[in-house]
Motif scaffolding. Structure first.
Motif, PDB file in Angstrom:
ATOM      1  N   GLU A   1       0.802  -1.212   0.088  1.00 12.85           N
ATOM      2  CA  GLU A   1       0.064   0.205  -0.005  1.00 12.85           C
ATOM      3  C   GLU A   1       0.960   1.248  -0.028  1.00 12.85           C
ATOM      4  OE1 GLU A   1      -3.404   0.370  -0.218  1.00 12.85           O
ATOM      5  OE2 GLU A   1      -3.251  -1.838  -0.812  1.00 12.85           O
ATOM      6  N   ILE A   2       2.064   1.121   0.013  1.00 13.95           N
ATOM      7  CA  ILE A   2       3.035   2.356   0.116  1.00 13.95           C
ATOM      8  C   ILE A   2       3.122   2.951  -1.475  1.00 13.95           C
ATOM      9  CG2 ILE A   2       5.404   3.153   0.263  1.00 13.95           C
ATOM     10  CD1 ILE A   2       5.755   0.914   2.556  1.00 13.95           C
ATOM     11  N   GLY A   3       3.001   4.078  -1.415  1.00 16.90           N
ATOM     12  CA  GLY A   3       2.970   4.727  -2.769  1.00 16.90           C
ATOM     13  C   GLY A   3       2.319   6.198  -2.798  1.00 16.90           C
ATOM     14  N   LEU A   4       2.108   6.668  -3.725  1.00 16.54           N
ATOM     15  CA  LEU A   4       1.386   7.780  -4.049  1.00 16.54           C
ATOM     16  C   LEU A   4      -0.116   7.460  -4.692  1.00 16.54           C
ATOM     17  CD1 LEU A   4       4.613   9.029  -4.881  1.00 16.54           C
ATOM     18  CD2 LEU A   4       3.287  10.628  -3.529  1.00 16.54           C
ATOM     19  N   PRO A   5      -1.049   8.291  -4.416  1.00 20.72           N
ATOM     20  CA  PRO A   5      -2.319   7.981  -5.097  1.00 20.72           C
ATOM     21  C   PRO A   5      -2.328   8.357  -6.612  1.00 20.72           C
ATOM     22  CG  PRO A   5      -2.480   9.970  -3.463  1.00 20.72           C
ATOM     23  CD  PRO A   5      -1.112   9.433  -3.649  1.00 20.72           C
TER      24      PRO A   5
ATOM     25  N   LEU B   1      13.060  10.057  -1.080  1.00 22.23           N
ATOM     26  CA  LEU B   1      14.222  10.161  -2.028  1.00 22.23           C
ATOM     27  C   LEU B   1      13.886   9.560  -3.292  1.00 22.23           C
ATOM     28  CD1 LEU B   1      16.816   9.342   0.269  1.00 22.23           C
ATOM     29  CD2 LEU B   1      16.308  11.723  -0.584  1.00 22.23           C
ATOM     30  N   ILE B   2      13.005   8.487  -3.453  1.00 23.58           N
ATOM     31  CA  ILE B   2      12.747   7.852  -4.562  1.00 23.58           C
ATOM     32  C   ILE B   2      11.832   8.581  -5.446  1.00 23.58           C
ATOM     33  CG2 ILE B   2      11.249   5.806  -5.606  1.00 23.58           C
ATOM     34  CD1 ILE B   2      12.242   4.276  -3.139  1.00 23.58           C
ATOM     35  N   VAL B   3      10.971   9.420  -4.862  1.00 21.06           N
ATOM     36  CA  VAL B   3      10.001   9.992  -5.597  1.00 21.06           C
ATOM     37  C   VAL B   3      10.708  11.447  -6.174  1.00 21.06           C
ATOM     38  CG1 VAL B   3       8.033  11.675  -5.504  1.00 21.06           C
ATOM     39  CG2 VAL B   3       7.953   9.549  -4.158  1.00 21.06           C
ATOM     40  N   VAL B   4      11.701  12.148  -5.522  1.00 23.23           N
ATOM     41  CA  VAL B   4      12.549  12.993  -6.103  1.00 23.23           C
ATOM     42  C   VAL B   4      13.378  12.557  -6.946  1.00 23.23           C
ATOM     43  CG1 VAL B   4      14.420  14.624  -5.239  1.00 23.23           C
ATOM     44  CG2 VAL B   4      12.316  14.377  -4.161  1.00 23.23           C
ATOM     45  N   GLY B   5      14.000  11.273  -6.976  1.00 20.72           N
ATOM     46  CA  GLY B   5      14.799  10.535  -7.925  1.00 20.72           C
ATOM     47  C   GLY B   5      14.047  10.515  -9.121  1.00 20.72           C
ATOM     48  N   ILE B   6      12.534  10.062  -9.056  1.00 21.46           N
ATOM     49  CA  ILE B   6      11.834   9.735 -10.481  1.00 21.46           C
ATOM     50  C   ILE B   6      11.582  11.308 -11.077  1.00 21.46           C
ATOM     51  CG2 ILE B   6       9.542   9.358 -11.016  1.00 21.46           C
ATOM     52  CD1 ILE B   6       9.617   7.207  -8.998  1.00 21.46           C
ATOM     53  N   LEU B   7      11.161  12.306 -10.202  1.00 18.50           N
ATOM     54  CA  LEU B   7      11.284  13.697 -10.885  1.00 18.50           C
ATOM     55  C   LEU B   7      12.332  13.986 -11.431  1.00 18.50           C
ATOM     56  CD1 LEU B   7       8.905  15.138  -8.101  1.00 18.50           C
ATOM     57  CD2 LEU B   7       8.255  14.239 -10.147  1.00 18.50           C
ATOM     58  N   LEU B   8      13.429  13.883 -11.056  1.00 24.38           N
ATOM     59  CA  LEU B   8      14.778  14.419 -11.485  1.00 24.38           C
ATOM     60  C   LEU B   8      15.054  13.870 -12.826  1.00 24.38           C
ATOM     61  CD1 LEU B   8      16.844  15.035  -8.333  1.00 24.38           C
ATOM     62  CD2 LEU B   8      15.999  16.668  -9.856  1.00 24.38           C
ATOM     63  N   THR B   9      14.791  12.287 -12.752  1.00 17.95           N
ATOM     64  CA  THR B   9      14.863  11.536 -13.939  1.00 17.95           C
ATOM     65  C   THR B   9      13.981  11.957 -15.057  1.00 17.95           C
ATOM     66  OG1 THR B   9      15.612   9.454 -12.469  1.00 17.95           O
ATOM     67  CG2 THR B   9      14.832   9.189 -15.030  1.00 17.95           C
ATOM     68  N   ALA B  10      12.799  12.600 -14.742  1.00 17.90           N
ATOM     69  CA  ALA B  10      11.818  13.015 -15.852  1.00 17.90           C
ATOM     70  C   ALA B  10      12.333  13.982 -16.349  1.00 17.90           C
ATOM     71  CB  ALA B  10      10.370  12.815 -14.969  1.00 17.90           C
TER      72      ALA B  10
ATOM     73  N   PRO C   1       3.227   4.977 -11.209  1.00 22.15           N
ATOM     74  CA  PRO C   1       2.926   3.976 -10.105  1.00 22.15           C
ATOM     75  C   PRO C   1       3.837   2.862 -10.323  1.00 22.15           C
ATOM     76  CG  PRO C   1       0.922   4.816 -10.558  1.00 22.15           C
ATOM     77  CD  PRO C   1       1.754   5.657 -11.571  1.00 22.15           C
ATOM     78  N   ALA C   2       4.055   2.323 -11.452  1.00 23.02           N
ATOM     79  CA  ALA C   2       5.059   1.196 -11.962  1.00 23.02           C
ATOM     80  C   ALA C   2       6.361   1.536 -11.751  1.00 23.02           C
ATOM     81  CB  ALA C   2       4.627   0.688 -13.145  1.00 23.02           C
ATOM     82  N   VAL C   3       6.752   2.575 -12.174  1.00 16.56           N
ATOM     83  CA  VAL C   3       8.099   2.997 -12.082  1.00 16.56           C
ATOM     84  C   VAL C   3       8.296   3.039 -10.533  1.00 16.56           C
ATOM     85  CG1 VAL C   3       9.739   5.080 -12.405  1.00 16.56           C
ATOM     86  CG2 VAL C   3       8.127   4.198 -14.117  1.00 16.56           C
ATOM     87  N   PHE C   4       7.661   3.744  -9.856  1.00 15.40           N
ATOM     88  CA  PHE C   4       7.882   3.920  -8.332  1.00 15.40           C
ATOM     89  C   PHE C   4       7.974   2.469  -7.668  1.00 15.40           C
ATOM     90  CE2 PHE C   4       6.152   4.004  -3.937  1.00 15.40           C
ATOM     91  CZ  PHE C   4       6.771   4.939  -3.473  1.00 15.40           C
ATOM     92  N   THR C   5       7.312   1.369  -7.939  1.00 13.72           N
ATOM     93  CA  THR C   5       7.264   0.271  -7.354  1.00 13.72           C
ATOM     94  C   THR C   5       8.444  -0.443  -7.897  1.00 13.72           C
ATOM     95  OG1 THR C   5       4.778  -0.062  -7.646  1.00 13.72           O
ATOM     96  CG2 THR C   5       6.025  -2.268  -7.447  1.00 13.72           C
ATOM     97  N   VAL C   6       8.971  -0.280  -9.268  1.00 14.50           N
ATOM     98  CA  VAL C   6      10.266  -1.027  -9.561  1.00 14.50           C
ATOM     99  C   VAL C   6      11.469  -0.351  -8.912  1.00 14.50           C
ATOM    100  CG1 VAL C   6      11.702  -1.254 -11.412  1.00 14.50           C
ATOM    101  CG2 VAL C   6       9.398  -1.729 -11.641  1.00 14.50           C
TER     102      VAL C   6
ATOM    103  N   LEU D   1       2.883  11.436 -20.495  1.00  6.27           N
ATOM    104  CA  LEU D   1       2.114  10.187 -20.795  1.00  6.27           C
ATOM    105  C   LEU D   1       2.819   9.201 -19.887  1.00  6.27           C
ATOM    106  CD1 LEU D   1       1.447  10.375 -24.507  1.00  6.27           C
ATOM    107  CD2 LEU D   1      -0.151  10.397 -22.638  1.00  6.27           C
ATOM    108  N   VAL D   2       4.337   9.170 -19.925  1.00  7.86           N
ATOM    109  CA  VAL D   2       4.993   8.160 -19.252  1.00  7.86           C
ATOM    110  C   VAL D   2       4.712   8.466 -17.529  1.00  7.86           C
ATOM    111  CG1 VAL D   2       7.302   7.549 -18.590  1.00  7.86           C
ATOM    112  CG2 VAL D   2       6.901   7.911 -20.862  1.00  7.86           C
ATOM    113  N   VAL D   3       4.693   9.714 -17.142  1.00  8.67           N
ATOM    114  CA  VAL D   3       4.624   9.883 -15.587  1.00  8.67           C
ATOM    115  C   VAL D   3       3.025   9.478 -15.585  1.00  8.67           C
ATOM    116  CG1 VAL D   3       4.448  11.773 -13.899  1.00  8.67           C
ATOM    117  CG2 VAL D   3       6.119  11.695 -15.402  1.00  8.67           C
ATOM    118  N   GLY D   4       1.966  10.124 -16.158  1.00 12.54           N
ATOM    119  CA  GLY D   4       0.829   9.654 -16.042  1.00 12.54           C
ATOM    120  C   GLY D   4       0.314   8.493 -15.780  1.00 12.54           C
ATOM    121  N   PHE D   5       0.709   7.512 -16.893  1.00 14.36           N
ATOM    122  CA  PHE D   5       0.650   6.003 -16.991  1.00 14.36           C
ATOM    123  C   PHE D   5       1.358   5.182 -16.313  1.00 14.36           C
ATOM    124  CE2 PHE D   5      -1.967   7.373 -21.065  1.00 14.36           C
ATOM    125  CZ  PHE D   5      -2.947   6.812 -20.622  1.00 14.36           C
ATOM    126  N   GLY D   6       2.575   5.395 -15.939  1.00 12.04           N
ATOM    127  CA  GLY D   6       3.763   4.622 -15.617  1.00 12.04           C
ATOM    128  C   GLY D   6       4.183   5.204 -14.365  1.00 12.04           C
TER     129      GLY D   6
END
Length: 154
Positions: free
Chosen positions: A26-30, A97-106, A142-147, A135-140
């Motif tokens: 259940e950990i994640g962002l809405p 840190l994971i979320v910030v890393g995803i944003l910097l990668t984006a 949650p999956a990127v976060f999980t990975v 599109l990648v952020v919207g659709f992907g």
């Protein structure tokens, strides 16, 4: 407790472990967070393509401030859904840190894609790069976060 067999004890421990893993999932962002991020990305791409530089600068600052305000509540990953709020002992401290890393990668992906599209001669390369990233952020997202969580072990 003294009447419990070793098999029953193992089964009880396995059930407790499964329950903890289910809660940890259940950990994640809405999902709305990811789509709001994608929408902001798209708006910034449109402004970057068609608005003066000062409008883009102000919009980027507002987008960053808005994200900071929302993320301060959601970034710990403990409130992905209204069904459950994960405790701090289950949610790893590295989640923000994971979320910030995803944003910097984006951001890096958008810039690199815009340069590649411009080198290829595409019209409106920064806009197309923003659309693809959105599109990648919207659709992907949650999956990127999980990975990313699995890679880091968070």
């Amino acid at each position: 407790m003294t009447d419990m067999t070793p098999e029953q004890a193992r089964a009880a421990l396995a059930a407790a472990d499964r329950a903890r893993r289910d809660v940890a999932e259940e950990i994640g962002l809405p999902r709305g967070y990811w789509w709001a991020m994608a929408g902001g990305w798209l708006v910034l791409g449109l402004l970057g393509q068609f608005a003066p530089w000062w409008v883009v600068t102000v919009a980027t600052a507002l987008f960053g401030a808005g994200h900071a305000a929302v993320a301060s509540r959601l970034l710990d990953g403990r409130r992905r859904s209204s069904r459950l709020q994960v405790s701090r002992t289950v949610a790893d401290r590295r989640i923000p840190l994971i979320v910030v890393g995803i944003l910097l990668t984006a951001v890096a992906f958008t810039i690199a894609l815009a340069f590649a599209l411009q080198a290829d001669g595409a019209g409106h390369p920064s806009l197309w790069a923003a659309v693809i990233t959105a599109l990648v952020v919207g659709f992907g997202g949650p999956a990127v976060f999980t990975v990313a969580r699995r890679w880091i072990g968070a």
